[in-house]
Design a protein around this motif. Structure first.
Motif, mmCIF file in Angstrom:
data_model
loop_
_atom_site.group_PDB
_atom_site.id
_atom_site.type_symbol
_atom_site.label_atom_id
_atom_site.label_comp_id
_atom_site.label_asym_id
_atom_site.label_seq_id
_atom_site.Cartn_x
_atom_site.Cartn_y
_atom_site.Cartn_z
ATOM 1 N N HIS A 67 0.852 -1.180 0.000
ATOM 2 C CA HIS A 67 0.000 0.000 0.000
ATOM 3 C C HIS A 67 0.896 1.241 0.000
ATOM 4 O O HIS A 67 1.739 1.393 0.878
ATOM 5 C CB HIS A 67 -0.896 0.009 1.240
ATOM 6 N N PHE A 68 0.687 2.113 -0.975
ATOM 7 C CA PHE A 68 1.557 3.284 -1.131
ATOM 8 C C PHE A 68 0.736 4.560 -1.101
ATOM 9 O O PHE A 68 -0.215 4.720 -1.871
ATOM 10 C CB PHE A 68 2.327 3.183 -2.455
ATOM 11 N N THR A 69 1.093 5.455 -0.190
ATOM 12 C CA THR A 69 0.468 6.773 -0.117
ATOM 13 C C THR A 69 1.532 7.830 -0.370
ATOM 14 O O THR A 69 2.550 7.859 0.337
ATOM 15 C CB THR A 69 -0.175 7.017 1.258
ATOM 16 N N ALA A 70 1.315 8.672 -1.373
ATOM 17 C CA ALA A 70 2.262 9.735 -1.713
ATOM 18 C C ALA A 70 1.595 11.085 -1.534
ATOM 19 O O ALA A 70 0.516 11.333 -2.083
ATOM 20 C CB ALA A 70 2.743 9.580 -3.153
ATOM 21 N N ILE A 71 2.229 11.947 -0.740
ATOM 22 C CA ILE A 71 1.800 13.335 -0.627
ATOM 23 C C ILE A 71 2.874 14.188 -1.295
ATOM 24 O O ILE A 71 4.052 14.103 -0.941
ATOM 25 C CB ILE A 71 1.606 13.744 0.840
ATOM 26 N N ILE A 72 2.453 14.988 -2.259
ATOM 27 C CA ILE A 72 3.381 15.785 -3.065
ATOM 28 C C ILE A 72 2.992 17.248 -2.950
ATOM 29 O O ILE A 72 1.819 17.602 -3.132
ATOM 30 C CB ILE A 72 3.327 15.356 -4.550
ATOM 31 N N TRP A 73 3.962 18.081 -2.633
ATOM 32 C CA TRP A 73 3.661 19.522 -2.579
ATOM 33 C C TRP A 73 3.409 20.012 -3.999
ATOM 34 O O TRP A 73 4.107 19.651 -4.950
ATOM 35 C CB TRP A 73 4.805 20.286 -1.928
ATOM 36 N N GLU A 74 2.431 20.855 -4.159
ATOM 37 C CA GLU A 74 1.974 21.306 -5.472
ATOM 38 C C GLU A 74 3.075 21.891 -6.356
ATOM 39 O O GLU A 74 3.077 21.639 -7.574
ATOM 40 C CB GLU A 74 0.848 22.326 -5.287
ATOM 41 N N PRO A 75 4.033 22.670 -5.819
ATOM 42 C CA PRO A 75 5.081 23.194 -6.702
ATOM 43 C C PRO A 75 5.854 22.111 -7.452
ATOM 44 O O PRO A 75 6.343 22.351 -8.559
ATOM 45 C CB PRO A 75 5.993 23.964 -5.739
ATOM 46 N N ALA A 76 5.972 20.916 -6.877
ATOM 47 C CA ALA A 76 6.668 19.831 -7.578
ATOM 48 C C ALA A 76 5.903 19.407 -8.820
ATOM 49 O O ALA A 76 6.495 18.993 -9.826
ATOM 50 C CB ALA A 76 6.860 18.638 -6.644
ATOM 51 N N THR A 134 -2.455 5.769 -3.278
ATOM 52 C CA THR A 134 -3.147 7.031 -3.028
ATOM 53 C C THR A 134 -2.193 8.176 -3.320
ATOM 54 O O THR A 134 -1.087 8.211 -2.776
ATOM 55 C CB THR A 134 -3.629 7.132 -1.569
ATOM 56 N N VAL A 135 -2.594 9.075 -4.183
ATOM 57 C CA VAL A 135 -1.786 10.254 -4.524
ATOM 58 C C VAL A 135 -2.552 11.493 -4.064
ATOM 59 O O VAL A 135 -3.693 11.713 -4.476
ATOM 60 C CB VAL A 135 -1.510 10.341 -6.040
ATOM 61 N N GLN A 136 -1.923 12.290 -3.199
ATOM 62 C CA GLN A 136 -2.548 13.509 -2.702
ATOM 63 C C GLN A 136 -1.620 14.702 -2.918
ATOM 64 O O GLN A 136 -0.404 14.595 -2.706
ATOM 65 C CB GLN A 136 -2.877 13.397 -1.215
ATOM 66 N N ILE A 137 -2.208 15.803 -3.330
ATOM 67 C CA ILE A 137 -1.461 17.037 -3.556
ATOM 68 C C ILE A 137 -1.653 17.972 -2.357
ATOM 69 O O ILE A 137 -2.788 18.233 -1.941
ATOM 70 C CB ILE A 137 -1.939 17.738 -4.841
ATOM 71 N N LEU A 138 -0.551 18.460 -1.808
ATOM 72 C CA LEU A 138 -0.614 19.491 -0.784
ATOM 73 C C LEU A 138 -0.599 20.835 -1.494
ATOM 74 O O LEU A 138 0.359 21.140 -2.218
ATOM 75 C CB LEU A 138 0.576 19.379 0.168
ATOM 76 N N SER A 154 -7.975 15.799 -1.180
ATOM 77 C CA SER A 154 -8.336 14.387 -1.254
ATOM 78 C C SER A 154 -7.757 13.784 -2.531
ATOM 79 O O SER A 154 -7.306 14.508 -3.439
ATOM 80 C CB SER A 154 -9.849 14.226 -1.259
ATOM 81 N N ALA A 155 -7.789 12.468 -2.625
ATOM 82 C CA ALA A 155 -7.272 11.805 -3.835
ATOM 83 C C ALA A 155 -8.038 12.265 -5.067
ATOM 84 O O ALA A 155 -7.447 12.491 -6.134
ATOM 85 C CB ALA A 155 -7.363 10.286 -3.671
ATOM 86 N N GLU A 156 -9.358 12.424 -4.936
ATOM 87 C CA GLU A 156 -10.172 12.842 -6.073
ATOM 88 C C GLU A 156 -9.861 14.285 -6.467
ATOM 89 O O GLU A 156 -9.718 14.606 -7.657
ATOM 90 C CB GLU A 156 -11.657 12.696 -5.733
ATOM 91 N N GLU A 157 -9.757 15.162 -5.466
ATOM 92 C CA GLU A 157 -9.429 16.563 -5.747
ATOM 93 C C GLU A 157 -8.027 16.685 -6.332
ATOM 94 O O GLU A 157 -7.779 17.518 -7.215
ATOM 95 C CB GLU A 157 -9.525 17.381 -4.458
ATOM 96 N N SER A 158 -7.112 15.851 -5.850
ATOM 97 C CA SER A 158 -5.736 15.885 -6.358
ATOM 98 C C SER A 158 -5.691 15.463 -7.820
ATOM 99 O O SER A 158 -4.981 16.072 -8.633
ATOM 100 C CB SER A 158 -4.855 14.958 -5.516
ATOM 101 N N ALA A 159 -6.458 14.431 -8.164
ATOM 102 C CA ALA A 159 -6.498 13.991 -9.561
ATOM 103 C C ALA A 159 -7.031 15.093 -10.459
ATOM 104 O O ALA A 159 -6.527 15.316 -11.570
ATOM 105 C CB ALA A 159 -7.356 12.734 -9.679
ATOM 106 N N GLU A 160 -8.042 15.813 -9.973
ATOM 107 C CA GLU A 160 -8.594 16.910 -10.761
ATOM 108 C C GLU A 160 -7.566 18.021 -10.931
ATOM 109 O O GLU A 160 -7.427 18.613 -12.007
ATOM 110 C CB GLU A 160 -9.851 17.457 -10.095
#
Length: 292
Positions: free
Chosen positions: A167-176, A204-208, A269-275
């Motif tokens: 199970h992999f969860t990645a949080i990525i800051w938006e500038p990246a 799970t991919v989430q954008i900060l 959220s994952a959905e908002e990050s994908a958008e």
């Protein structure tokens, strides 16, 4: 001696667990040594990860310590068997730094991986083109042939994600993510890779958001690893420009768990990050910042 002639993260994890269980049982090293017909020096070196224990020695020690939990016994016996096994990454040992090899070992053994990246796309989600760009622009000169090998290593590391083995969860800051606009040669492929990865049940991919700079500033990049059925963090790899350090002290692990929880709470959220990623892929360069 652990494979490679030096303590490995596996042998250190095993030794640390055995020491914890011995002390919890109130058993001193001399009694443990008698149980496995070894010297106190051997037990001391085993607990420090300098040498590996066999599965039989682990089973005997667990009996000596009164450990009845079958899941714990099975996990430690399997770790003992794995301590001297040859991992696929040893085929690249002339290319990989020892600390990077330790990081890959942790990935290979993990059931849960949590990654925080403030400046880059996580290695487990990088396309070959993005990986080559990142590696070649690093602080040290790397010959082209070694760059190609390191890109292959990244691709090989991604197999566990693709096969659903972790199970992999990645949080990525938006500038990246938004920085990809400045590298059109790799942008579309890397953004699609993030979207595709997020479709897997184990990813799970989430954008900060960029505006959450205070939260982003809490910590540099790190990866947290869990090795059992429960997602309890047992090791954290902290990356700097020069090397990767593995953190295992309980009080330090608790601090990183707290940081990750705050990052995850502040992230989309994952959905908002994908958008948000689709907005960038669709060529709306200013929407990411405006939507924060």
């Amino acid at each position: 001696m652990p494979a490679g002639g030096r303590p490995t993260v596996r042998s250190r994890r095993l030794g640390s667990a055995l020491k914890r269980l011995r002390e919890a049982a109130g058993v001193d090293q001399s009694v443990a040594a008698q149980a496995i017909l070894r010297s106190v020096t051997k037990v001391s070196r085993l607990e420090s990860g300098q040498v590996s224990a066999s599965a039989l020695e682990v089973r005997t020690l667990l009996d000596c310590f009164g450990v009845q939990d079958e899941d714990e016994r099975r996990r430690l016996e399997e770790l003992a068997r794995a301590s001297n096994q040859r991992g696929w990454w040893l085929d690249y040992q002339e290319t990989l730094r020892p600390d990077y090899a330790d990081h890959i070992t942790l990935e290979s053994d993990s059931t849960y991986i949590r990654s925080w990246e403030p400046s880059l796309i996580p290695g487990l989600l990088q396309t070959p083109e993005y990986a080559e760009s990142v590696i070649s622009s690093g602080p040290s000169f790397i010959p082209p042939e070694r760059i190609a090998q390191l890109v292959k290593v990244r691709q090989e590391r991604q197999r566990r994600i693709e096969e659903g083995g972790v199970h992999f969860t990645a949080i990525i800051w938006e500038p990246a993510v938004s920085a990809l606009r400045h590298d059109p040669a790799v942008r579309d492929g890397q953004l699609r890779r993030l979207l595709d990865a997020g479709q897997h049940q184990n990813v799970t991919v989430q954008i900060l958001p960029a505006a959450a700079s205070k939260t982003a500033g809490m910590s540099g990049a790190f990866v947290a690893f869990s090795f059992g059925i429960e997602p309890n963090v047992e090791a954290v790899a902290v990356r700097t420009a020069a090397h990767t350090t593995v953190v295992e002290a309980p009080e330090d692990l608790a601090a990183y768990v707290n940081v990750f929880d705050q990052l995850r709470s502040a992230a989309l959220s994952a959905e908002e990050s994908a958008e948000r990623i689709r907005q960038t892929l669709g060529g709306a360069p200013d929407q990411m910042e405006e939507a924060t």
